[in-house]
Design an enzyme around this catalytic site. Structure first.
Site, mmCIF file in Angstrom:
data_model
loop_
_atom_site.group_PDB
_atom_site.id
_atom_site.type_symbol
_atom_site.label_atom_id
_atom_site.label_comp_id
_atom_site.label_asym_id
_atom_site.label_seq_id
_atom_site.Cartn_x
_atom_site.Cartn_y
_atom_site.Cartn_z
ATOM 1 N N HIS A 18 0.888 -1.197 0.354
ATOM 2 C CA HIS A 18 -0.009 -0.346 -0.210
ATOM 3 C C HIS A 18 0.891 1.013 0.366
ATOM 4 C CE1 HIS A 18 -2.993 -2.433 1.970
ATOM 5 N NE2 HIS A 18 -3.447 -2.621 0.774
ATOM 6 N N LYS A 42 -16.304 -7.257 5.391
ATOM 7 C CA LYS A 42 -15.670 -8.109 5.750
ATOM 8 C C LYS A 42 -14.557 -8.135 7.267
ATOM 9 C CE LYS A 42 -12.700 -7.219 1.957
ATOM 10 N NZ LYS A 42 -11.310 -6.585 1.389
ATOM 11 N N ARG A 91 -1.670 -6.709 -8.406
ATOM 12 C CA ARG A 91 -0.676 -7.688 -8.091
ATOM 13 C C ARG A 91 -0.448 -8.082 -9.251
ATOM 14 N NH1 ARG A 91 -2.859 -8.572 -2.282
ATOM 15 N NH2 ARG A 91 -4.441 -8.091 -3.775
ATOM 16 N N SER A 129 -2.989 -7.602 2.585
ATOM 17 C CA SER A 129 -3.157 -7.745 4.062
ATOM 18 C C SER A 129 -3.957 -9.098 4.645
ATOM 19 C CB SER A 129 -4.462 -6.401 4.158
ATOM 20 O OG SER A 129 -3.927 -5.522 3.646
HETATM 21 O O1 PNS Z 1 -8.888 -2.566 -0.031
HETATM 22 P P1 PNS Z 1 -9.746 -3.355 -1.286
HETATM 23 O O2 PNS Z 1 -10.720 -4.001 0.277
HETATM 24 O O3 PNS Z 1 -9.350 -4.492 -1.936
HETATM 25 O O4 PNS Z 1 -11.105 -2.448 -1.387
HETATM 26 C C1 PNS Z 1 -12.396 -2.011 -2.005
HETATM 27 C C2 PNS Z 1 -13.041 -0.612 -2.653
HETATM 28 C C3 PNS Z 1 -12.550 0.004 -0.912
HETATM 29 C C4 PNS Z 1 -11.978 -0.122 -3.268
HETATM 30 C C5 PNS Z 1 -14.064 -1.732 -2.954
HETATM 31 O O5 PNS Z 1 -14.817 -2.436 -1.818
HETATM 32 C C6 PNS Z 1 -15.134 0.081 -2.715
HETATM 33 O O6 PNS Z 1 -15.375 0.848 -3.220
HETATM 34 N N1 PNS Z 1 -16.309 0.088 -2.445
HETATM 35 C C7 PNS Z 1 -17.104 1.307 -1.731
HETATM 36 C C8 PNS Z 1 -18.009 1.177 -2.204
HETATM 37 C C9 PNS Z 1 -18.942 1.127 -3.432
HETATM 38 O O7 PNS Z 1 -18.479 2.203 -4.121
HETATM 39 N N2 PNS Z 1 -18.949 0.005 -4.283
HETATM 40 C C10 PNS Z 1 -18.910 -0.458 -5.749
HETATM 41 C C11 PNS Z 1 -17.975 -0.075 -6.419
HETATM 42 S S1 PNS Z 1 -17.107 -1.743 -5.726
#
Ligand code: PNS
Length: 169
Positions: A18, A42, A91, A129
């Protein structure tokens, strides 16, 4: 170099991968907002406040990096922050399908917001993570996976967790 990028994620916990992405984004954008998702389903190791605090500590030498937490849709948050760039890390091929899906969904929701994929250094490609959480909970060494403030904090947390585990049985 005149735009703002949102770098969203769960960051539970923040890893060297990150931080690598934050440094790369910092070289490309005038400002980077590291945005920790609040409403995640999660199961978590760190609270949102802990993640924000640790990310702030890890990025304190970057004046153009801000750390925040957000609720709701990412594209709505990007609009509030007057950003039309979302940064995500890729990645390996295994990330691709998930990231491609999110990026296209976000584009459907907000065609003016572009997702930009960055690759971390090769040495961080295997890092996640989820794996760091597992090593942390089992009391393993974390120094090569996470920035020093995170390693120190998780080290203390692991001791606490192992103590509870020992007492309970
Ligand atoms: O680190 P992660 O858990 O892979 O991040 C995921 C994230 C935060 C980018 C995604 O879950 C997100 O944008 N969530 C906010 C809700 C949203 O906008 N959902 C629609 C797109 S998935």
């Amino acid at each position: 170099m005149n735009s703002i990028a949102i770098y969203p994620g769960s960051f539970d916990p923040p890893t060297n991968g990150h931080l690598d992405l934050i440094v790369r984004s910092n070289q490309l954008f005038r400002k980077v907002v590291v945005a920790v998702l609040r409403n995640t389903s999660k199961q978590s190791l760190l609270s949102i406040d802990e993640r924000v605090k640790l990310l702030k500590e890890c990025t304190k030498d970057f004046p153009n990096v801000e750390v925040d937490a957000f609720d709701g849709l990412l594209v709505d948050y990007a609009r509030v922050r007057e950003s039309n760039h979302i940064v995500r890390g890729i990645r390996a091929l295994t990330d691709f399908e998930y990231e491609f899906q999110i990026a296209l969904l976000n584009r459907r929701l907000a065609p003016d917001i572009e997702t930009i994929f960055l690759m971390p250094r090769e040495e961080h490609v295997y890092l996640s993570s989820r794996l760091v959480r597992e090593v942390a909970l089992l009391g393993g060494p974390l120094e090569s996976f996470v920035p020093p403030p995170v390693a120190a904090y998780l080290g203390e947390k692991a001791k606490e967790f192992l103590r509870i585990y020992d007492t309970e049985g």
